[in-house]
Design an enzyme around this catalytic site. Structure first.
Site, short mmCIF file in Angstrom:
data_model
loop_
_atom_site.label_atom_id
_atom_site.label_comp_id
_atom_site.label_asym_id
_atom_site.label_seq_id
_atom_site.Cartn_x
_atom_site.Cartn_y
_atom_site.Cartn_z
N ASN A 30 1.88 3.21 10.85
CA ASN A 30 1.14 3.72 12.02
C ASN A 30 1.54 2.88 13.23
O ASN A 30 2.06 1.78 13.07
CB ASN A 30 -0.37 3.59 11.78
CG ASN A 30 -0.76 2.15 11.47
OD1 ASN A 30 -0.63 1.69 10.32
ND2 ASN A 30 -1.21 1.42 12.47
N ALA A 59 2.70 -2.26 4.01
CA ALA A 59 2.52 -1.28 5.08
C ALA A 59 2.04 -2.06 6.30
O ALA A 59 1.27 -3.01 6.16
CB ALA A 59 1.49 -0.24 4.68
N SER A 117 0.83 -1.21 0.00
CA SER A 117 0.00 0.00 0.00
C SER A 117 0.85 1.25 0.00
O SER A 117 1.76 1.40 0.82
CB SER A 117 -0.87 0.07 1.26
OG SER A 117 -1.70 -1.04 1.35
N HIS A 163 -7.02 4.27 6.88
CA HIS A 163 -6.33 3.79 5.68
C HIS A 163 -5.57 4.90 4.96
O HIS A 163 -4.50 4.68 4.41
CB HIS A 163 -7.34 3.12 4.73
CG HIS A 163 -6.72 2.62 3.46
ND1 HIS A 163 -5.81 1.57 3.43
CD2 HIS A 163 -6.86 3.01 2.17
CE1 HIS A 163 -5.42 1.36 2.18
NE2 HIS A 163 -6.03 2.21 1.40
N HIS A 211 -7.85 0.27 -9.35
CA HIS A 211 -6.66 -0.34 -8.74
C HIS A 211 -6.39 -1.69 -9.36
O HIS A 211 -6.11 -2.67 -8.66
CB HIS A 211 -6.83 -0.46 -7.22
CG HIS A 211 -6.76 0.86 -6.54
ND1 HIS A 211 -7.85 1.68 -6.38
CD2 HIS A 211 -5.71 1.54 -6.00
CE1 HIS A 211 -7.47 2.78 -5.76
NE2 HIS A 211 -6.20 2.73 -5.53
N HIS A 245 -5.54 -9.50 -1.91
CA HIS A 245 -5.66 -9.78 -0.47
C HIS A 245 -6.81 -10.75 -0.22
O HIS A 245 -7.84 -10.69 -0.90
CB HIS A 245 -5.94 -8.49 0.30
CG HIS A 245 -4.88 -7.46 0.18
ND1 HIS A 245 -4.85 -6.54 -0.84
CD2 HIS A 245 -3.79 -7.19 0.95
CE1 HIS A 245 -3.80 -5.76 -0.70
NE2 HIS A 245 -3.13 -6.13 0.38
N TYR A 287 -8.90 -10.63 2.13
CA TYR A 287 -10.11 -9.96 2.60
C TYR A 287 -11.01 -9.50 1.46
O TYR A 287 -12.17 -9.17 1.68
CB TYR A 287 -9.78 -8.80 3.55
CG TYR A 287 -8.91 -7.70 2.97
CD1 TYR A 287 -9.40 -6.83 2.01
CD2 TYR A 287 -7.60 -7.53 3.40
CE1 TYR A 287 -8.60 -5.83 1.48
CE2 TYR A 287 -6.79 -6.54 2.89
CZ TYR A 287 -7.29 -5.69 1.93
OH TYR A 287 -6.50 -4.71 1.41
N GLU A 288 -10.47 -9.49 0.24
CA GLU A 288 -11.32 -9.16 -0.91
C GLU A 288 -12.26 -10.31 -1.25
O GLU A 288 -13.16 -10.15 -2.07
CB GLU A 288 -10.45 -8.82 -2.13
CG GLU A 288 -9.60 -7.56 -1.93
CD GLU A 288 -8.61 -7.37 -3.06
OE1 GLU A 288 -9.03 -6.87 -4.12
OE2 GLU A 288 -7.43 -7.73 -2.90
N MET A 321 -1.78 -7.33 6.76
CA MET A 321 -2.79 -8.24 6.20
C MET A 321 -2.30 -8.93 4.92
O MET A 321 -3.12 -9.36 4.11
CB MET A 321 -4.07 -7.45 5.87
CG MET A 321 -4.62 -6.66 7.05
SD MET A 321 -5.99 -5.60 6.57
CE MET A 321 -6.12 -4.54 8.02
N SER A 322 -1.01 -9.03 4.75
CA SER A 322 -0.51 -9.59 3.47
C SER A 322 0.80 -10.33 3.69
O SER A 322 1.10 -10.80 4.78
CB SER A 322 -0.30 -8.44 2.48
OG SER A 322 0.77 -7.60 2.90
N1 HPA Z 1 -2.89 -3.37 11.25
C1 HPA Z 1 -3.05 -4.20 10.21
N2 HPA Z 1 -2.69 -3.90 8.98
C2 HPA Z 1 -2.10 -2.70 8.77
C3 HPA Z 1 -1.88 -1.80 9.81
C4 HPA Z 1 -2.29 -2.15 11.12
O1 HPA Z 1 -2.15 -1.39 12.10
N3 HPA Z 1 -1.27 -0.71 9.27
C5 HPA Z 1 -1.12 -0.97 7.94
N4 HPA Z 1 -1.61 -2.18 7.63
#
Ligand code: HPA
Length: 276
Positions: A234, A112, A29, A246, A60, A82, A84-85, A210-211
C-alpha cells in the site's frame, strides 16, 4: 532470552530436522504461497519446540517447513513473531537464532510494507538496502552470549552487497523491476499517521513496516548473510488516498507472491548447497 531456553528449543528443532539446512526464509504477511515452492516439505509446528513463544492468533500458528527449493535444503518460517503481540524483541528473534543454530548461513527475510518513495506503487517489490531500527529497543539488549556473536556487532552492511547484486541480476533476467530502498521498522500495531510518514520520509525511509529489522540485526550478530525484500502492499498513510487496511496488505502479498517466489527460487539456485 536466556541461553538454556534457546538451546532447549534448538535441540528439539535439530532433532526433528535431521539435516543442516544452509538457507533460511521468513515469510511476511500474505506471502504464505511461497511455501508452495518448497518440495519434500516437512512441517515442524513451533508448538513442538519447548519455550517457543505461543501463537497469539488462532489459526496462524507458527510452522517451520523443512524441505528444498532448487535442490537446496532450507528452513522456512511461516507465522513470524511480532513485538506488537506483546513479545520481547528477544522472543521476536528466537526463530532466527534457531535457524542459525540449525546451520543456516544465508537468511532471506520478506515482509509487507507501506511505500513512501514517490515512485513506488502498490504491488512493487523492494530490495532492502539498509534500515532504520525504530522499534525503540534492540534485540541484542541484555547479556551477550559470546558464542553467538560480539557485544557490539558492526551494522555497516546488514544486507549483503553480494546477495543484493545477485538479486538485482536475477530480477533483471526475469524482467522484474526490483525497487531499492531503506526500510523503517516501527513497533505498530497501529499504522502510522501522515505526520509520522513525513517524519520517516525526512529520515530517509522508502518503506515502512513492523518487522524484519530485529531479525536482520540478530542474523548479523550471528554472522549470517542477509537478504530482504518488501512487498509494497500500500502507499503509506497520507500518501494513500484511502485509509489503510490489513486485508489490502494481505491481498497485495498474495498478488505479488508468484513474482517473489520466482525471484527467490532463482536466487536460491545460486547459493551453495552445503552449510559451511
Ligand atoms: N505501515 C506499517 N506497516 C505496514 C504497512 C504500512 O503502511 N503496510 C504493510 N505493513
Amino acid at each position: 532470552m536466556d541461553r538454556a531456553r534457546l538451546e532447549a528449543a534448538s535441540a528439539a528443532l535439530n532433532r526433528q530436522l535431521g539435516s543442516r539446512p544452509a538457507i533460511g526464509i521468513v515469510l511476511g504477511s500474505g506471502l504464505a504461497p511461497l511455501a508452495a515452492e518448497v518440495v519434500e516439505a516437512r512441517r515442524i509446528p513451533t508448538s513442538s519446540l519447548p519455550g517457543y513463544p505461543p501463537s497469539t492468533v488462532l489459526g496462524h500458528e507458527g510452522v517451520f517447513l523443512a524441505g528444498k527449493i532448487a535442490e537446496r535444503e532450507l528452513l522456512m518460517l511461516s507465522g513470524r513473531i511480532h513485538a506488537y503481540e506483546g513479545y520481547g524483541l528477544d522472543e521476536v528473534v528466537m526463530p532466527v537464532r534457531l535457524m542459525a543454530l540449525a546451520g543456516v548461513r544465508t537468511l532471506i527475510l520478506t515482509n509487507a510494507a507501506g511505500g513512501l518513495a514517490p515512485e513506488f506503487q502498490p504491488g512493487d517489490l523492494m530490495l532492502i538496502e539498509d534500515h532504520l531500527n525504530l522499534q525503540g529497543n534492540s534485540p541484542l539488549r541484555g547479556p551477550n552470549v559470546a558464542d553467538w556473536g560480539p557485544r557490539f556487532p558492526d551494522m555497516t552492511e546488514v544486507y549483503s552487497r553480494r546477495l543484493r547484486e545477485l538479486a538485482l541480476a536475477r530480477a533483471g533476467a526475469q524482467g522484474l523491476d526490483l525497487r531499492r530502498g531503506v526500510y523503517a521498522s516501527c513497533p505498530g500495531p497501529q499504522y502510522e499517521t501522515p505526520a509520522e510518514i513525513r517524519m520517516l520520509r525526512a529520515l530517509g525511509a522508502d518503506a515502512v513496516g513492523m518487522s524484519t529489522v530485529p531479525e536482520a540485526i540478530v542474523a548479523r550478530h550471528m554472522g549470517l548473510e542477509v537478504l530482504a525484500f518488501s512487498v509494497i502492499s500500500n502507499l503509506a498513510a497520507g500518501i494513500s488516498p484511502t485509509p489503510l487496511d490489513h486485508e489490502e496488505v494481505v491481498a497485495a502479498g498474495l498478488a505479488v507472491g508468484p513474482r517473489l517466489a520466482a525471484l527467490v527460487r532463482a536466487i536460491v539456485a545460486d547459493l551453495p548447497e552445503e552449510s559451511s
